[in-house]
Motif scaffolding. Structure first.
Motif, PDB file in Angstrom:
ATOM      1  N   LYS A 102       0.795  -1.229   0.000  1.00  0.00           N
ATOM      2  CA  LYS A 102       0.000   0.000   0.000  1.00  0.00           C
ATOM      3  C   LYS A 102       0.834   1.291   0.000  1.00  0.00           C
ATOM      4  O   LYS A 102       0.316   2.337  -0.370  1.00  0.00           O
ATOM      5  N   ALA A 103       2.089   1.224   0.399  1.00  0.00           N
ATOM      6  CA  ALA A 103       2.891   2.453   0.468  1.00  0.00           C
ATOM      7  C   ALA A 103       3.189   2.985  -0.930  1.00  0.00           C
ATOM      8  O   ALA A 103       3.316   2.214  -1.879  1.00  0.00           O
ATOM      9  N   ASP A 104       3.335   4.306  -1.037  1.00  0.00           N
ATOM     10  CA  ASP A 104       3.664   4.891  -2.341  1.00  0.00           C
ATOM     11  C   ASP A 104       5.148   5.215  -2.465  1.00  0.00           C
ATOM     12  O   ASP A 104       5.579   5.858  -3.418  1.00  0.00           O
ATOM     13  N   GLY A 105       5.931   4.784  -1.475  1.00  0.00           N
ATOM     14  CA  GLY A 105       7.371   5.008  -1.541  1.00  0.00           C
ATOM     15  C   GLY A 105       7.994   4.684  -0.192  1.00  0.00           C
ATOM     16  O   GLY A 105       7.292   4.395   0.776  1.00  0.00           O
ATOM     17  N   PRO A 106       9.329   4.743  -0.116  1.00  0.00           N
ATOM     18  CA  PRO A 106      10.006   4.364   1.129  1.00  0.00           C
ATOM     19  C   PRO A 106       9.647   5.280   2.305  1.00  0.00           C
ATOM     20  O   PRO A 106       9.645   4.833   3.457  1.00  0.00           O
ATOM     21  N   LYS A 107       9.350   6.541   2.020  1.00  0.00           N
ATOM     22  CA  LYS A 107       9.025   7.453   3.127  1.00  0.00           C
ATOM     23  C   LYS A 107       7.723   7.026   3.802  1.00  0.00           C
ATOM     24  O   LYS A 107       7.585   7.145   5.018  1.00  0.00           O
ATOM     25  N   ALA A 108       6.777   6.517   3.012  1.00  0.00           N
ATOM     26  CA  ALA A 108       5.518   6.029   3.586  1.00  0.00           C
ATOM     27  C   ALA A 108       5.741   4.754   4.404  1.00  0.00           C
ATOM     28  O   ALA A 108       5.006   4.486   5.363  1.00  0.00           O
ATOM     29  N   VAL A 109       6.757   3.969   4.037  1.00  0.00           N
ATOM     30  CA  VAL A 109       7.102   2.775   4.832  1.00  0.00           C
ATOM     31  C   VAL A 109       7.605   3.208   6.203  1.00  0.00           C
ATOM     32  O   VAL A 109       7.324   2.579   7.225  1.00  0.00           O
ATOM     33  N   LEU A 110       8.372   4.305   6.216  1.00  0.00           N
ATOM     34  CA  LEU A 110       9.065   4.736   7.433  1.00  0.00           C
ATOM     35  C   LEU A 110       8.230   5.664   8.316  1.00  0.00           C
ATOM     36  O   LEU A 110       8.501   5.780   9.518  1.00  0.00           O
TER      37      LEU A 110
END
Ligand SMILES: [Mn+2]
Length: 362
Positions: free
Chosen positions: A216-224
């Protein structure tokens, strides 16, 4: 794999286009009304491969399910075969789990995507393999190339980068990584890899929350960021692994001839990290980190070497009785490992010249 698209063993555009074509054709044999099952490894490369494929299938209006393989599991085991037979699926994709001659589910339309040293070439399945190419594409990059045969995947390139960084191919010079780095930032990508690898290494061993984030994340920043609840689970797993690592680093290597053996006893999967760390300090040795606490009744071990030794050959030469070929000495020439039951382990370490102190209770 056709030879005409090789140029100096590099994965050229023509090579990628040929694999995309084969992948598209293989999907035609999948039953459209039934879900596609993606089996994948639970490390960063496998997780990102699964996420790329699942998101691309969803965009193409195909039903898809992901089954991550965790500790002690193998795509070619009898247990997995019966699990697969019990499901009503329209096609199977096996990602980052190795390659064997026989399909995991005979009769099922199957695609294998992988970059490990193959232990057989499948006749009934399509194999998309990065093995033999230099640089060697990770499964995530192969999956991203394949997914491009179905739909637009430019926004999923960061997932391919997660696998490249996770499998330590960051210095390989793939232009896809350079593009991802430019767009999403190398620090965020590296931090995301570190977090995503934590749950499978923690004692719980459940990488499900890591996959959920990548779906579901749109990039690594959303993961973090902590925007999604799974991030806190990954952070807790990472803290547990850090504690186990701090203790594992204190274990001294025992050396016989050109082998350095490090003994660990922890439920965390830190043996590959410990082997990797000692490899840098013991450059002329084969480093084996063995963990008796990872799975009851088994010794799990990771081997690394910085020298020219081919570990696949090394393990073949020292194969003890009772070693299961699926769980012993596979992987890469400089990064291998496996799992042995106590009697086989004892025979293995004795054959390397180690004494009674390295034996485990049978
Ligand atoms: Mn991989």
């Amino acid at each position: 794999m056709s030879n005409e698209s090789f140029e100096n063993d590099q994965p050229t555009e023509a090579w990628v286009a040929a694999r995309r074509g084969e992948f598209r054709k293989a999907l035609e044999a999948f039953v459209p009304a039934k879900p596609i099952l993606v089996l994948s490894h639970h490390d960063a490369d496998g997780l990102s491969s699964a996420a790329i494929l699942a998101r691309a299938f969803q965009r193409s209006d195909r039903q898809v399910q992901v089954r991550l393989l965790g500790r002690g599991e193998n795509a070619w085991s009898p247990e997995m075969a019966s699990e697969l037979r019990a499901q009503d699926i329209g096609g199977l994709i096996v990602a980052d789990l190795g390659t064997r001659a026989e399909p995991p589910l005979p009769g099922m339309a199957t695609v294998l995507i992988d970059h490990h040293v193959p232990t057989g070439a499948p006749e009934e399945a399509l194999l998309v393999s990065g093995h033999g190419l230099h640089p060697t594409p990770t499964t995530s990059l192969l999956a991203w190339w394949c997914a491009g045969a179905m739909t637009k995947v430019d926004d999923l390139l960061w997932l391919a980068a997660i696998g490249i960084i996770g499998d330590m191919e960051e210095a390989s010079g793939f232009p896809e990584l350079a593009a991802a780095r430019e767009r999403w930032g190398i620090t965020a990508l590296r931090n995301a890899v570190s977090l995503l690898n934590a749950p499978r290494r923690a004692s719980g061993g459940d990488a499900g929350p890591a996959l959920a984030l990548l779906l579901k994340a749109d990039g690594p920043k959303a993961v973090l960021s902590g925007h999604f609840p799974e991030t806190a689970l990954l952070q807790a797993a990472k803290a547990e692994v850090q504690d186990a690592l701090a203790e594992g680093r204190r274990a001294a290597p025992h050396i016989r001839n050109n082998i350095a053996l490090i003994r660990l006893h922890t439920a965390c999967q830190i043996h590959p990290l410990i082997a990797q760390q000692w490899k840098g300090r013991l450059k002329d040795k084969i480093v084996i980190a063995a963990n008796t606490g990872y799975r009851p009744g088994w010794v799990h071990f990771a081997a690394r070497t910085g020298q020219g030794t081919d570990l696949i050959e090394f393990f073949r030469d020292h194969k003890p009785e009772g070693a299961d070929p699926i769980n012993y000495g596979n992987g890469h020439a400089q990064a291998s490992g496996g799992a042995l039951q106590p009697a086989a382990w004892n025979q293995f370490v004795a054959s390397l010249g180690f004494g009674a102190d390295e034996q485990v209770p049978e």
